[in-house]
Design a protein around this motif. Sequence first.
Motif, PDB file in Angstrom:
ATOM      1  N   LYS A  92       9.838 -23.334  31.122  1.00  0.00           N
ATOM      2  CA  LYS A  92       8.729 -22.832  31.938  1.00  0.00           C
ATOM      3  C   LYS A  92       9.166 -21.566  32.660  1.00  0.00           C
ATOM      4  O   LYS A  92      10.325 -21.402  33.041  1.00  0.00           O
ATOM      5  CB  LYS A  92       8.294 -23.885  32.954  1.00  0.00           C
ATOM      6  CG  LYS A  92       7.773 -25.180  32.333  1.00  0.00           C
ATOM      7  CD  LYS A  92       7.374 -26.183  33.405  1.00  0.00           C
ATOM      8  CE  LYS A  92       6.867 -27.478  32.777  1.00  0.00           C
ATOM      9  NZ  LYS A  92       6.499 -28.473  33.825  1.00  0.00           N
ATOM     10  N   LEU A  93       8.206 -20.676  32.855  1.00  0.00           N
ATOM     11  CA  LEU A  93       8.467 -19.400  33.523  1.00  0.00           C
ATOM     12  C   LEU A  93       7.506 -19.208  34.683  1.00  0.00           C
ATOM     13  O   LEU A  93       6.286 -19.444  34.540  1.00  0.00           O
ATOM     14  CB  LEU A  93       8.296 -18.236  32.540  1.00  0.00           C
ATOM     15  CG  LEU A  93       9.218 -18.203  31.322  1.00  0.00           C
ATOM     16  CD1 LEU A  93       8.678 -17.228  30.292  1.00  0.00           C
ATOM     17  CD2 LEU A  93      10.618 -17.802  31.733  1.00  0.00           C
ATOM     18  N   GLY A  94       8.043 -18.783  35.828  1.00  0.00           N
ATOM     19  CA  GLY A  94       7.175 -18.411  36.932  1.00  0.00           C
ATOM     20  C   GLY A  94       6.394 -17.152  36.589  1.00  0.00           C
ATOM     21  O   GLY A  94       6.798 -16.356  35.730  1.00  0.00           O
ATOM     22  N   ASP A  95       5.300 -16.936  37.270  1.00  0.00           N
ATOM     23  CA  ASP A  95       4.414 -15.817  36.956  1.00  0.00           C
ATOM     24  C   ASP A  95       5.087 -14.456  37.080  1.00  0.00           C
ATOM     25  O   ASP A  95       4.680 -13.498  36.405  1.00  0.00           O
ATOM     26  CB  ASP A  95       3.186 -15.849  37.885  1.00  0.00           C
ATOM     27  CG  ASP A  95       2.297 -17.056  37.628  1.00  0.00           C
ATOM     28  OD1 ASP A  95       2.394 -17.637  36.528  1.00  0.00           O
ATOM     29  OD2 ASP A  95       1.526 -17.415  38.542  1.00  0.00           O
ATOM     30  N   PHE A 100      13.239 -13.236  31.052  1.00  0.00           N
ATOM     31  CA  PHE A 100      13.473 -14.338  30.126  1.00  0.00           C
ATOM     32  C   PHE A 100      12.174 -14.733  29.436  1.00  0.00           C
ATOM     33  O   PHE A 100      11.077 -14.420  29.904  1.00  0.00           O
ATOM     34  CB  PHE A 100      14.043 -15.553  30.854  1.00  0.00           C
ATOM     35  CG  PHE A 100      15.419 -15.355  31.409  1.00  0.00           C
ATOM     36  CD1 PHE A 100      16.517 -15.211  30.573  1.00  0.00           C
ATOM     37  CD2 PHE A 100      15.620 -15.314  32.783  1.00  0.00           C
ATOM     38  CE1 PHE A 100      17.783 -15.035  31.082  1.00  0.00           C
ATOM     39  CE2 PHE A 100      16.894 -15.138  33.311  1.00  0.00           C
ATOM     40  CZ  PHE A 100      17.978 -14.994  32.448  1.00  0.00           C
ATOM     41  N   SER A 101      12.332 -15.445  28.317  1.00  0.00           N
ATOM     42  CA  SER A 101      11.194 -16.001  27.592  1.00  0.00           C
ATOM     43  C   SER A 101      11.441 -17.480  27.345  1.00  0.00           C
ATOM     44  O   SER A 101      12.598 -17.944  27.384  1.00  0.00           O
ATOM     45  CB  SER A 101      11.001 -15.288  26.248  1.00  0.00           C
ATOM     46  OG  SER A 101      10.764 -13.912  26.422  1.00  0.00           O
ATOM     47  N   ALA A 102      10.389 -18.217  27.098  1.00  0.00           N
ATOM     48  CA  ALA A 102      10.542 -19.625  26.760  1.00  0.00           C
ATOM     49  C   ALA A 102      11.397 -19.741  25.500  1.00  0.00           C
ATOM     50  O   ALA A 102      11.217 -19.000  24.535  1.00  0.00           O
ATOM     51  CB  ALA A 102       9.180 -20.266  26.528  1.00  0.00           C
ATOM     52  N   LEU A 118      15.218 -23.329  39.016  1.00  0.00           N
ATOM     53  CA  LEU A 118      16.075 -22.435  39.778  1.00  0.00           C
ATOM     54  C   LEU A 118      15.564 -21.006  39.661  1.00  0.00           C
ATOM     55  O   LEU A 118      14.797 -20.683  38.739  1.00  0.00           O
ATOM     56  CB  LEU A 118      17.516 -22.530  39.311  1.00  0.00           C
ATOM     57  CG  LEU A 118      17.878 -21.992  37.914  1.00  0.00           C
ATOM     58  CD1 LEU A 118      19.392 -21.769  37.840  1.00  0.00           C
ATOM     59  CD2 LEU A 118      17.463 -22.948  36.808  1.00  0.00           C
ATOM     60  N   PRO A 119      15.985 -20.127  40.572  1.00  0.00           N
ATOM     61  CA  PRO A 119      15.563 -18.728  40.491  1.00  0.00           C
ATOM     62  C   PRO A 119      16.062 -18.091  39.195  1.00  0.00           C
ATOM     63  O   PRO A 119      17.205 -18.320  38.783  1.00  0.00           O
ATOM     64  CB  PRO A 119      16.219 -18.087  41.715  1.00  0.00           C
ATOM     65  CG  PRO A 119      16.463 -19.224  42.657  1.00  0.00           C
ATOM     66  CD  PRO A 119      16.778 -20.398  41.789  1.00  0.00           C
ATOM     67  N   ALA A 120      15.236 -17.296  38.567  1.00  0.00           N
ATOM     68  CA  ALA A 120      15.623 -16.652  37.315  1.00  0.00           C
ATOM     69  C   ALA A 120      16.909 -15.840  37.443  1.00  0.00           C
ATOM     70  O   ALA A 120      17.751 -15.874  36.529  1.00  0.00           O
ATOM     71  CB  ALA A 120      14.476 -15.776  36.810  1.00  0.00           C
ATOM     72  N   PRO A 121      17.140 -15.106  38.556  1.00  0.00           N
ATOM     73  CA  PRO A 121      18.378 -14.334  38.660  1.00  0.00           C
ATOM     74  C   PRO A 121      19.647 -15.189  38.691  1.00  0.00           C
ATOM     75  O   PRO A 121      20.746 -14.670  38.491  1.00  0.00           O
ATOM     76  CB  PRO A 121      18.205 -13.566  39.975  1.00  0.00           C
ATOM     77  CG  PRO A 121      16.735 -13.489  40.181  1.00  0.00           C
ATOM     78  CD  PRO A 121      16.207 -14.797  39.665  1.00  0.00           C
ATOM     79  N   ALA A 122      19.486 -16.493  38.950  1.00  0.00           N
ATOM     80  CA  ALA A 122      20.645 -17.387  38.973  1.00  0.00           C
ATOM     81  C   ALA A 122      21.047 -17.837  37.577  1.00  0.00           C
ATOM     82  O   ALA A 122      22.034 -18.561  37.421  1.00  0.00           O
ATOM     83  CB  ALA A 122      20.364 -18.602  39.849  1.00  0.00           C
ATOM     84  N   CYS A 123      20.295 -17.442  36.571  1.00  0.00           N
ATOM     85  CA  CYS A 123      20.623 -17.766  35.185  1.00  0.00           C
ATOM     86  C   CYS A 123      21.287 -16.575  34.505  1.00  0.00           C
ATOM     87  O   CYS A 123      20.996 -15.425  34.822  1.00  0.00           O
ATOM     88  CB  CYS A 123      19.350 -18.121  34.409  1.00  0.00           C
ATOM     89  SG  CYS A 123      18.482 -19.583  34.982  1.00  0.00           S
ATOM     90  N   SER A 124      22.150 -16.860  33.551  1.00  0.00           N
ATOM     91  CA  SER A 124      22.764 -15.814  32.741  1.00  0.00           C
ATOM     92  C   SER A 124      22.432 -16.075  31.283  1.00  0.00           C
ATOM     93  O   SER A 124      22.576 -17.206  30.809  1.00  0.00           O
ATOM     94  CB  SER A 124      24.287 -15.801  32.926  1.00  0.00           C
ATOM     95  OG  SER A 124      24.629 -15.419  34.235  1.00  0.00           O
ATOM     96  N   PRO A 125      21.996 -15.051  30.561  1.00  0.00           N
ATOM     97  CA  PRO A 125      21.669 -15.252  29.147  1.00  0.00           C
ATOM     98  C   PRO A 125      22.911 -15.574  28.331  1.00  0.00           C
ATOM     99  O   PRO A 125      23.986 -14.993  28.551  1.00  0.00           O
ATOM    100  CB  PRO A 125      21.062 -13.912  28.731  1.00  0.00           C
ATOM    101  CG  PRO A 125      21.596 -12.921  29.716  1.00  0.00           C
ATOM    102  CD  PRO A 125      21.770 -13.670  31.000  1.00  0.00           C
ATOM    103  N   VAL A 126      22.791 -16.506  27.394  1.00  0.00           N
ATOM    104  CA  VAL A 126      23.894 -16.890  26.515  1.00  0.00           C
ATOM    105  C   VAL A 126      23.644 -16.281  25.140  1.00  0.00           C
ATOM    106  O   VAL A 126      22.618 -16.571  24.516  1.00  0.00           O
ATOM    107  CB  VAL A 126      24.006 -18.419  26.394  1.00  0.00           C
ATOM    108  CG1 VAL A 126      25.147 -18.798  25.463  1.00  0.00           C
ATOM    109  CG2 VAL A 126      24.202 -19.052  27.767  1.00  0.00           C
TER     110      VAL A 126
END
Length: 346
Positions: A92-95, A100-102, A118-126
Motif C-alpha cells: 500500500k502507498l500513501g497518497d 516507490f510502487s506497489a 512506516l514512513p516511505a523515507p525509512a525504507c531503502s530499495p533492494v
Amino acid sequence: MLTCLLLHQQRDIAPMPSRIIFPEKGKVALERFELPAPGPQDVGVRTLFSLMSIGTETIILHERYDPDTHFAKIFSFPQLKTGVQAIGEIEKLGDEVSEFSAGDRVFMRMAHGSHQVLPAPACSPVPNSIDQKSACWCGLAKTAFRASWAAPFKKGAHISIIGAGPVGQMAIRWAKAKSVETIAVVDLSDIRLEHTKMGGANMLIQGDVADQIDAIREIDGGSGPSIIVDTTGNPEVFKHALSAAPMFGKVVLLGDTGYPSRQCLTSDVMSKGLSVQAVHDSHDRHGWTQRKIDDKFFATVADGRFDLSGLITHEFSPADCVKAYALADEQREKVMGVLYDWSKID
C-alpha cells in the motif's frame, strides 16, 4: 523457560497481522495485532524475511543490562519491538508517496512482524540482483560500517577484530571491501572462524582473547594492529583489547554491552597513548545516514566485494520463535544468521 503464544482469530475472519513480542522477561510470544492504515507519506509493507540481531535481542529478552544504561531507558516489558532488520514487499502507498510502487522490495529497520506501516523515507530499495534473504544483513552491516568509517579501515592497514559473531562478520567484510591488508580475527568458536574466511579474514586466532594477546601483538611483524575492533559486547574484553594494542593504537568499541560500568580503562591507555572510539548504529555523521549506508551496502554486495554466502545458518517459521531464541541464546557459538520466514505464518 521461554513460552510462546499465538492468538488466533475466528475462522470466518481474515487473519490479522502477526508479530513477535517479549511479553515479560525471558518469554516470547507470537501475537496478532491491528495494523494502522498508512498515512499520506507512509507505505504498507508485507514482510518476507526478518533477521535476528542475536546479541541485542537476547540482551533485551533476558534483561542483561544495568538499570542506568540506555537499554533500561529504551526497553521495558511487554517489549513489542523485537527486531531491527527485515525485507518486505510494498502493498500500500500513501497518497503523497512517489518514490516507490506497489510490489517494490524494500529493506526496513523494523521489528519482527508480518506487516509494517512506516514512513516511505525509512525504507531503502533492494536491487533485484540481491538475494532477498541475504539482503536482511543490511541492518547489521550498517552497524559495522560505523566502525569501518570511524576507525577508519584503509587500504594496507593491519587490524584485529575481536569477536566473529554477526556484527564481527560484517566488520570483516567491510575491511575486505576497503582492501585492509591484515584482517586478523579472534574468537573461541571454530565454526564462527570458518565463516570469516569467506568474508576476507586472512589471520585466524582461536581462543579466549585473554590468552591470545601475544598473538595479536605479533601482527604486522610484531608491530601489532593499528586498529583493534571489539565487537563482542562482553565488558571483560575491553581491558584485553587495550593490553593487545600497540603504541598509539586505536581500540574501537563496536559491541554494545549491557554492563558498561564493567568496562574499565587500564594504564595502557596513558602509557601507550591509545585512542578509544565508541561507535553506535545511531551515529549518523557526515551525511552517513541509514539510506546512504544501505545503498553502499547493496552496491558492494552487487559487485562481489561483500560475500554473504553461508551466513544464514538457521531458518524458522515465526511460530517457532521459542526454539529460535533458545538456540540463539544457548548455542551461540554454533549460530550465525537466524532468519524468520514470514511466508510460513498464516
